[in-house]
Design a protein around this motif. Structure first.
Motif, PDB file in Angstrom:
ATOM      1  N   HIS A   1      -8.112  28.317  -3.784  1.00  0.00           N
ATOM      2  CA  HIS A   1      -7.184  27.721  -2.835  1.00  0.00           C
ATOM      3  C   HIS A   1      -7.143  28.591  -1.576  1.00  0.00           C
ATOM      4  N   PRO A   2      -6.981  27.997  -0.418  1.00  0.00           N
ATOM      5  CA  PRO A   2      -6.924  28.800   0.811  1.00  0.00           C
ATOM      6  C   PRO A   2      -5.641  29.622   0.878  1.00  0.00           C
ATOM      7  N   ILE A   3      -5.709  30.707   1.631  1.00  0.00           N
ATOM      8  CA  ILE A   3      -4.546  31.560   1.847  1.00  0.00           C
ATOM      9  C   ILE A   3      -3.723  30.991   2.994  1.00  0.00           C
ATOM     10  N   ASN A   4      -2.450  30.790   2.747  1.00  0.00           N
ATOM     11  CA  ASN A   4      -1.549  30.286   3.779  1.00  0.00           C
ATOM     12  C   ASN A   4      -0.835  31.464   4.439  1.00  0.00           C
ATOM     13  N   THR A   5      -1.056  31.625   5.721  1.00  0.00           N
ATOM     14  CA  THR A   5      -0.473  32.743   6.448  1.00  0.00           C
ATOM     15  C   THR A   5       0.286  32.216   7.659  1.00  0.00           C
ATOM     16  N   LEU A  35       2.830  35.437   3.907  1.00  0.00           N
ATOM     17  CA  LEU A  35       1.537  35.115   3.297  1.00  0.00           C
ATOM     18  C   LEU A  35       1.764  34.531   1.909  1.00  0.00           C
ATOM     19  N   LYS A  36       1.021  33.490   1.601  1.00  0.00           N
ATOM     20  CA  LYS A  36       1.102  32.853   0.286  1.00  0.00           C
ATOM     21  C   LYS A  36      -0.302  32.507  -0.175  1.00  0.00           C
ATOM     22  N   ASN A  37      -0.612  32.843  -1.409  1.00  0.00           N
ATOM     23  CA  ASN A  37      -1.951  32.593  -1.935  1.00  0.00           C
ATOM     24  C   ASN A  37      -1.851  32.174  -3.405  1.00  0.00           C
ATOM     25  N   ASN A  38      -2.446  31.047  -3.736  1.00  0.00           N
ATOM     26  CA  ASN A  38      -2.525  30.564  -5.113  1.00  0.00           C
ATOM     27  C   ASN A  38      -3.989  30.441  -5.505  1.00  0.00           C
ATOM     28  N   ILE A  39      -4.344  31.046  -6.620  1.00  0.00           N
ATOM     29  CA  ILE A  39      -5.718  31.008  -7.116  1.00  0.00           C
ATOM     30  C   ILE A  39      -5.723  30.348  -8.495  1.00  0.00           C
TER      31      ILE A  39
END
Length: 206
Positions: A1-5, A35-39
């Motif tokens: 998933h893309p990183i939301n910044t 910053l939010k990141n879901n993998i």
């Protein structure tokens, strides 16, 4: 998933002439970063396949701000004496908050949110600090050639206990612009020479 910044940077600066030789300057700056990141690791990538899906959720929030205010007074006495005095106050602060969660045993590849599996690790971190400073400085020069500067600042940090929060740091310096002396002016190879000596006490809140 893309990183939301998401990041917000802003600043404000203003200077006012209160009197003929007195100026007030104020500035405010802000730096906010989220910053939010879901993998998600699907089942088909397991070894050996098939294996249950896994995922990671990470979120970080940072806020840094600074406010500075100074009064500057400049005065010239006769043709040879110049005096500049500055008093000021600044306040700055920062807050950091981070969270990471590891999830496994997703029922299938269609469910990819953290609440769709079993959490086996969650770690969170939070830090906040503030720093307040007061400063005073006097600069004097005679014919722009002989220079003297005396300064004093006091800093208070929230990282220390209430009985050991403030530190005071004095400093002083003297300077001599040799290139303005008559014995060096005929030397065309020399455009500017300055000798300076200083002493001071410094500190940090880290």
């Amino acid at each position: 998933h893309p990183i939301n910044t998401t990041r917000l940077i802003g600043s404000f600066y203003a200077e006012y002439a209160l009197l003929k030789n007195l100026k007030f300057r104020t500035s405010v700056s802000l730096d906010a970063n989220y910053l939010k990141n879901n993998i998600f690791i699907p089942t088909r990538t397991g070894t050996p396949p098939p294996s249950a899906g896994a995922g990671f959720a990470f979120a970080s929030q940072e806020l840094i701000w600074l406010n500075e205010n100074t009064l500057t007074w400049q005065q010239r006495f006769g043709e040879n004496h110049n005096l500049t005095a500055v008093v000021g106050q600044s306040t700055q602060g920062a807050s950091f908050e981070r969270m990471i969660s590891r999830v496994f045993n997703f029922p299938n590849d269609l469910v990819q949110t953290a609440n769709g599996g079993q959490t086996d690790l969650t770690n969170s971190f939070r830090e906040e600090w503030k720093l307040i400073s007061f400063l005073a400085r006097v600069n004097y020069d005679y014919r722009d050639k002989y220079l003297l500067s005396v300064a004093m600042r006091t800093d208070g940090s929230s990282r220390f206990g209430a009985n050991n929060r403030y530190g005071t740091f004095p400093s002083a310096s003297v300077g001599w612009v040799l290139s303005d002396e008559n014995f060096l002016k005929p030397v065309s190879q020399v455009s500017f020479v300055k000798v300076r000596a200083s002493y001071g006490i410094i500190g940090n809140n880290n």
